[in-house]
Design a protein around this motif. Structure first.
Motif, PDB file in Angstrom:
ATOM      1  N   PHE A 134    -143.624  48.633  61.037  1.00 13.09           N
ATOM      2  CA  PHE A 134    -144.472  47.744  60.743  1.00 13.09           C
ATOM      3  C   PHE A 134    -143.839  46.619  60.094  1.00 13.09           C
ATOM      4  O   PHE A 134    -142.621  46.794  59.328  1.00 13.09           O
ATOM      5  CB  PHE A 134    -145.528  48.356  59.375  1.00 13.09           C
ATOM      6  N   SER A 135    -144.386  45.333  60.416  1.00 11.77           N
ATOM      7  CA  SER A 135    -143.544  44.238  59.765  1.00 11.77           C
ATOM      8  C   SER A 135    -144.927  43.510  59.082  1.00 11.77           C
ATOM      9  O   SER A 135    -145.630  42.654  59.885  1.00 11.77           O
ATOM     10  CB  SER A 135    -142.921  43.161  60.558  1.00 11.77           C
ATOM     11  N   LEU A 136    -145.103  43.410  57.694  1.00 11.19           N
ATOM     12  CA  LEU A 136    -146.285  42.980  57.141  1.00 11.19           C
ATOM     13  C   LEU A 136    -145.966  41.774  56.162  1.00 11.19           C
ATOM     14  O   LEU A 136    -145.412  42.196  55.028  1.00 11.19           O
ATOM     15  CB  LEU A 136    -146.845  43.989  56.459  1.00 11.19           C
ATOM     16  N   PRO A 137    -146.044  40.588  56.424  1.00 14.63           N
ATOM     17  CA  PRO A 137    -145.821  39.316  55.791  1.00 14.63           C
ATOM     18  C   PRO A 137    -147.034  39.641  54.491  1.00 14.63           C
ATOM     19  O   PRO A 137    -148.171  39.782  54.991  1.00 14.63           O
ATOM     20  CB  PRO A 137    -145.990  38.150  56.284  1.00 14.63           C
ATOM     21  N   ASN A 138    -146.768  39.457  53.228  1.00 21.79           N
ATOM     22  CA  ASN A 138    -147.862  39.519  52.190  1.00 21.79           C
ATOM     23  C   ASN A 138    -148.221  38.089  52.111  1.00 21.79           C
ATOM     24  O   ASN A 138    -147.438  37.190  51.486  1.00 21.79           O
ATOM     25  CB  ASN A 138    -147.127  40.034  50.869  1.00 21.79           C
ATOM     26  N   ARG A 139    -149.448  37.791  52.578  1.00 24.29           N
ATOM     27  CA  ARG A 139    -149.831  36.394  52.370  1.00 24.29           C
ATOM     28  C   ARG A 139    -150.604  36.021  50.978  1.00 24.29           C
ATOM     29  O   ARG A 139    -151.643  36.526  50.996  1.00 24.29           O
ATOM     30  CB  ARG A 139    -150.899  35.913  53.554  1.00 24.29           C
ATOM     31  N   HIS A 140    -149.766  35.462  50.212  1.00 24.24           N
ATOM     32  CA  HIS A 140    -150.166  35.496  48.735  1.00 24.24           C
ATOM     33  C   HIS A 140    -151.353  34.421  48.625  1.00 24.24           C
ATOM     34  O   HIS A 140    -151.401  33.388  49.050  1.00 24.24           O
ATOM     35  CB  HIS A 140    -149.215  35.120  47.940  1.00 24.24           C
ATOM     36  N   HIS A 141    -152.396  34.946  47.842  1.00 23.07           N
ATOM     37  CA  HIS A 141    -153.572  34.047  47.486  1.00 23.07           C
ATOM     38  C   HIS A 141    -153.582  34.099  45.847  1.00 23.07           C
ATOM     39  O   HIS A 141    -153.806  35.170  45.296  1.00 23.07           O
ATOM     40  CB  HIS A 141    -154.869  34.715  47.995  1.00 23.07           C
ATOM     41  N   PHE A 142    -153.116  32.890  45.541  1.00 27.00           N
ATOM     42  CA  PHE A 142    -153.201  32.727  44.075  1.00 27.00           C
ATOM     43  C   PHE A 142    -154.352  32.052  43.430  1.00 27.00           C
ATOM     44  O   PHE A 142    -154.902  31.229  43.837  1.00 27.00           O
ATOM     45  CB  PHE A 142    -151.862  31.768  43.745  1.00 27.00           C
ATOM     46  N   LEU A 143    -154.870  32.760  42.367  1.00 31.28           N
ATOM     47  CA  LEU A 143    -156.035  32.496  41.839  1.00 31.28           C
ATOM     48  C   LEU A 143    -155.799  30.997  41.143  1.00 31.28           C
ATOM     49  O   LEU A 143    -154.831  30.861  40.285  1.00 31.28           O
ATOM     50  CB  LEU A 143    -156.434  33.354  40.491  1.00 31.28           C
ATOM     51  N   VAL A 144    -156.611  30.211  41.471  1.00 29.82           N
ATOM     52  CA  VAL A 144    -156.236  28.531  40.684  1.00 29.82           C
ATOM     53  C   VAL A 144    -156.737  28.682  39.684  1.00 29.82           C
ATOM     54  O   VAL A 144    -158.166  29.057  39.053  1.00 29.82           O
ATOM     55  CB  VAL A 144    -157.021  27.595  41.803  1.00 29.82           C
ATOM     56  N   ASP A 145    -156.072  28.058  38.671  1.00 29.68           N
ATOM     57  CA  ASP A 145    -156.442  27.958  37.263  1.00 29.68           C
ATOM     58  C   ASP A 145    -157.293  26.657  37.107  1.00 29.68           C
ATOM     59  O   ASP A 145    -156.841  25.728  37.161  1.00 29.68           O
ATOM     60  CB  ASP A 145    -155.296  27.658  36.376  1.00 29.68           C
ATOM     61  N   LEU A 146    -158.741  27.008  36.867  1.00 27.60           N
ATOM     62  CA  LEU A 146    -159.602  25.887  36.714  1.00 27.60           C
ATOM     63  C   LEU A 146    -160.037  25.535  35.360  1.00 27.60           C
ATOM     64  O   LEU A 146    -160.702  24.563  34.984  1.00 27.60           O
ATOM     65  CB  LEU A 146    -161.004  26.204  37.474  1.00 27.60           C
ATOM     66  N   ALA A 147    -159.338  26.286  34.227  1.00 27.28           N
ATOM     67  CA  ALA A 147    -159.657  26.110  32.885  1.00 27.28           C
ATOM     68  C   ALA A 147    -159.697  24.620  32.796  1.00 27.28           C
ATOM     69  O   ALA A 147    -160.200  24.105  31.580  1.00 27.28           O
ATOM     70  CB  ALA A 147    -158.941  26.906  32.014  1.00 27.28           C
ATOM     71  N   PRO A 148    -158.463  23.925  32.881  1.00 27.98           N
ATOM     72  CA  PRO A 148    -158.202  22.546  32.403  1.00 27.98           C
ATOM     73  C   PRO A 148    -159.608  21.666  32.970  1.00 27.98           C
ATOM     74  O   PRO A 148    -159.531  20.644  32.280  1.00 27.98           O
ATOM     75  CB  PRO A 148    -156.907  22.159  33.351  1.00 27.98           C
ATOM     76  N   PHE A 149    -160.190  22.323  33.788  1.00 27.21           N
ATOM     77  CA  PHE A 149    -161.396  21.146  34.502  1.00 27.21           C
ATOM     78  C   PHE A 149    -162.529  22.056  33.587  1.00 27.21           C
ATOM     79  O   PHE A 149    -164.002  21.493  34.143  1.00 27.21           O
ATOM     80  CB  PHE A 149    -161.401  21.168  35.747  1.00 27.21           C
TER      81      PHE A 149
END
Ligand code: URC
Length: 297
Positions: free
Chosen positions: A240-255
């Motif tokens: 296997f070759s598995l790229p880990n496609r990162h999904h970052f939680l967006v910081d919406l606290a400033p809004f």
């Protein structure tokens, strides 16, 4: 002759936003690539560097994420109209603009014919591969696939890793796990129903991705390989070759918005790259065939 400023527009291109609706156990996902461009009275910024009218492209990006949370994404068209109206209404010197989106469609993984609640696949993206090596009477067959894109909106954690002065990653019990599976498997012998095996192995890879509660992509990889070897006696080893496609939680606290795992930034690079071979320990190696198949370890 005078030199003058002609048509102009500016904004943030390709804002990758993934919106998850998780009100029930059956999650919904919308995956968009949004570009925002503003037009209006923007001459001063070009002519004398006066940014008084320049709604920063960073602000435009943040607005995309905040609106994904506030209004959801019912259709890309409605989402873009809401965005566009906002900029024109909120800034009186902005007279218009252009908003565009690409939507990537995800289908639910079918596990035993039943749609999975939180695991998805981009159907029709993958390529089937085959390599045959002949050496006198010896024949080696390696089958596989590339670009099988999968994502799950829950059932993935990552914690317990060592921390040093360069570690900033937060531990998490809840994250999106997404990868683009490339896998190659070597058959024992050469008389097989290759089409039937391909269909079944592909389906089992999807099942295991969906059903494994993942503590790391490494663990998911091994679970997929182990299942294939346990269930398919014709398979000697699988890489296997598995790229880990990162999904970052967006910081919406400033809004002033909470983000309980609903709005994510889908990063395309850098990505983790998780590679391994899962094999039977009692079959002879086939180094020659693998030497001609790059991209695996
Ligand atoms: O599943 C993961 N494996 C890792 O090795 C790793 N490293 C990282 O930063 N995130 C992740 N996720």
């Amino acid at each position: 002759m005078a030199i003058v400023l002609g048509d102009n527009q500016y904004g943030k291109a390709e804002v990758r936003v993934v919106r998850v609706v998780r009100d029930t156990a059956r999650h919904e996902i919308t995956d968009l690539n949004v570009s925002s461009q503003l037009r209006g009275d923007l001459a001063a910024s070009h002519l004398v560097g006066d940014n008084g009218h320049v709604v920063a492209t960073d602000t435009q990006k943040n607005t995309v994420y905040a609106f994904a949370k506030k209004y959801g994404v019912t259709s890309p068209e409605d989402f873009l109209i809401t965005l566009g109206r906002h900029f024109v209404d909120a800034f009186e010197w902005i007279s218009g603009g252009r908003w565009a989106a690409e939507q990537y469609s995800w289908q639910r993984i079918l596990v035993g014919g039943v749609e999975h609640d939180h695991s998805f696949v981009r159907e029709g993206q993958e390529t089937r591969t085959a390599v045959v090596e002949l050496d006198g009477e010896d024949i080696t067959v390696v089958a596989g696939l590339t670009d099988l894109v999968v994502l799950k909106t829950t059932g993935s954690e990552f914690h317990g890793f060592p921390r040093d002065i360069y570690t900033t990653l937060a531990e998490t019990n809840e994250r999106i796990l997404a990868t683009k599976v490339s896998a190659r498997w070597r058959y024992l012998g050469a008389a097989h129903d290759y089409n039937g095996l391909y269909t079944e192995i592909r389906a089992r890879l999807l099942d295991v991705f969906a059903e494994t509660h993942s503590l790391a992509l490494q663990q998911t990889l091994y679970a997929m390989g182990e299942t294939i070897l346990r269930e398919f006696g014709a398979v000697a080893e699988i890489k296997f070759s598995l790229p880990n496609r990162h999904h970052f939680l967006v910081d919406l606290a400033p809004f002033g918005l909470e983000n309980p795992n609903e709005v994510f930034y889908a990063a395309d690079r850098p990505y983790g790259l998780i590679e391994a071979t899962v094999l039977r320990d009692d079959v002879p190696p086939a180094e020659r065939v693998w030497a001609g198949i790059p991209g695996f370890c």
